[in-house]
Design a protein around this motif. Structure first.
Motif, PDB file in Angstrom:
ATOM      1  N   LEU A 154       0.858  -1.181   0.000  1.00 24.45           N
ATOM      2  CA  LEU A 154       0.000   0.000   0.000  1.00 24.45           C
ATOM      3  C   LEU A 154       0.895   1.232   0.000  1.00 24.45           C
ATOM      4  O   LEU A 154       1.844   1.314   0.784  1.00 24.45           O
ATOM      5  N   ASP A 178       2.000   6.862  -4.034  1.00 22.17           N
ATOM      6  CA  ASP A 178       2.158   6.329  -5.386  1.00 22.17           C
ATOM      7  C   ASP A 178       0.821   5.909  -5.998  1.00 22.17           C
ATOM      8  O   ASP A 178       0.782   5.339  -7.083  1.00 22.17           O
ATOM      9  N   GLY A 179      -0.259   6.144  -5.280  1.00 20.99           N
ATOM     10  CA  GLY A 179      -1.584   5.793  -5.786  1.00 20.99           C
ATOM     11  C   GLY A 179      -1.895   4.309  -5.730  1.00 20.99           C
ATOM     12  O   GLY A 179      -2.748   3.827  -6.470  1.00 20.99           O
ATOM     13  N   VAL A 180      -1.224   3.567  -4.840  1.00 17.65           N
ATOM     14  CA  VAL A 180      -1.472   2.129  -4.708  1.00 17.65           C
ATOM     15  C   VAL A 180      -2.361   1.900  -3.490  1.00 17.65           C
ATOM     16  O   VAL A 180      -1.948   2.131  -2.352  1.00 17.65           O
ATOM     17  N   ASP A 233      -7.220  -2.151  -3.524  1.00 14.49           N
ATOM     18  CA  ASP A 233      -7.744  -2.805  -4.727  1.00 14.49           C
ATOM     19  C   ASP A 233      -6.661  -3.102  -5.755  1.00 14.49           C
ATOM     20  O   ASP A 233      -6.879  -3.886  -6.679  1.00 14.49           O
ATOM     21  N   ASP A 234      -5.490  -2.474  -5.606  1.00 12.00           N
ATOM     22  CA  ASP A 234      -4.388  -2.693  -6.543  1.00 12.00           C
ATOM     23  C   ASP A 234      -3.534  -3.900  -6.159  1.00 12.00           C
ATOM     24  O   ASP A 234      -2.656  -4.306  -6.918  1.00 12.00           O
ATOM     25  N   LEU A 235      -3.755  -4.445  -4.971  1.00 13.13           N
ATOM     26  CA  LEU A 235      -2.984  -5.589  -4.485  1.00 13.13           C
ATOM     27  C   LEU A 235      -3.902  -6.806  -4.367  1.00 13.13           C
ATOM     28  O   LEU A 235      -5.120  -6.688  -4.430  1.00 13.13           O
ATOM     29  N   LYS A 236      -3.316  -7.966  -4.152  1.00 14.11           N
ATOM     30  CA  LYS A 236      -4.095  -9.205  -4.047  1.00 14.11           C
ATOM     31  C   LYS A 236      -4.470  -9.493  -2.589  1.00 14.11           C
ATOM     32  O   LYS A 236      -4.268 -10.591  -2.083  1.00 14.11           O
ATOM     33  N   THR A 271       1.042  -1.890   5.155  1.00 18.52           N
ATOM     34  CA  THR A 271       0.352  -2.995   4.485  1.00 18.52           C
ATOM     35  C   THR A 271       0.076  -4.120   5.469  1.00 18.52           C
ATOM     36  O   THR A 271      -1.037  -4.676   5.495  1.00 18.52           O
TER      37      THR A 271
END
Length: 197
Positions: free
Chosen positions: A110, A114-116, A119-122, A151
């Protein structure tokens, strides 16, 4: 100085981690000296691997089979999942040959800057796996960075609903490490993670 093909090869190799333009040039020169025994087999192997590689739908590892050889190994425990940020972290743990459970590759950390986001990770896939009654523990093996810790905290909160035990890798003084050479963060983590003798 050299032909376009050679310069292109040097440029491509210099993009790899740990290889700058000078190292790439040396590698290319070595390959050019032994094209039959080094360059052609390397090119063939790169092509074969690029054609065969796939991402494991279960854990996110990169392999030539799906499920990967780790998920397909009947001798590995299915009750523990070790969560890592990237595939290279999984491979590093496998080199140690001391963990014999399952893995889950998040695909990063997370990082709001950086905009992560989640929903961008599993992460949802991990929560789904943790709901399986055979899973009793999830080991969070994210890096000891701000994003890694954030995270891990987020995943811990999400895993509460599953009822599985959540643990973290120990942080602190490495084996053979000298206190004088360690940074303040590592020393603080070592003090917090101290255990009985």
């Amino acid at each position: 100085m050299t032909g376009r093909e050679i310069e292109n090869l040097i440029k491509l190799l210099s993009r790899l981690p740990g290889l700058g333009p000078r190292s790439a040039r040396r590698a290319v020169l070595q390959m050019l000296k032994k094209p039959e025994t080094l360059m052609i087999p390397l090119a063939n192997s790169l092509h074969e691997t690029a054609e065969a590689m796939t991402t494991c739908a279960n854990c996110g590892n990169i392999d030539v089979t799906d499920p990967c050889h780790i998920c397909a190994d009947q001798n590995r425990g299915i009750d523990i999942i070790c969560v890592v940020e990237e595939v290279q972290d999984l491979w590093a743990l496998e080199r140690g040959a001391s963990y014999k459970g399952q893995y889950h590759v998040l695909g990063g950390t997370l990082s709001p800057l950086d905009g992560v986001g989640p929903d961008d990770l599993k992460i949802d896939q991990l929560i789904n796996r943790a709901h399986d009654k055979t899973v009793v523990e999830v080991i969070l093996a994210t890096n000891a960075t701000v994003d890694g810790q954030t995270t891990a905290h987020y995943i811990t909160e999400r895993l509460i609903e599953t009822g599985v035990k959540v643990t973290r890798l120990a942080h602190g003084v490495p084996v053979g490490g000298e206190l004088d050479y360690l940074d303040d963060g590592t020393l603080a983590a070592a003090l917090r993670s101290r255990s009985s003798v």
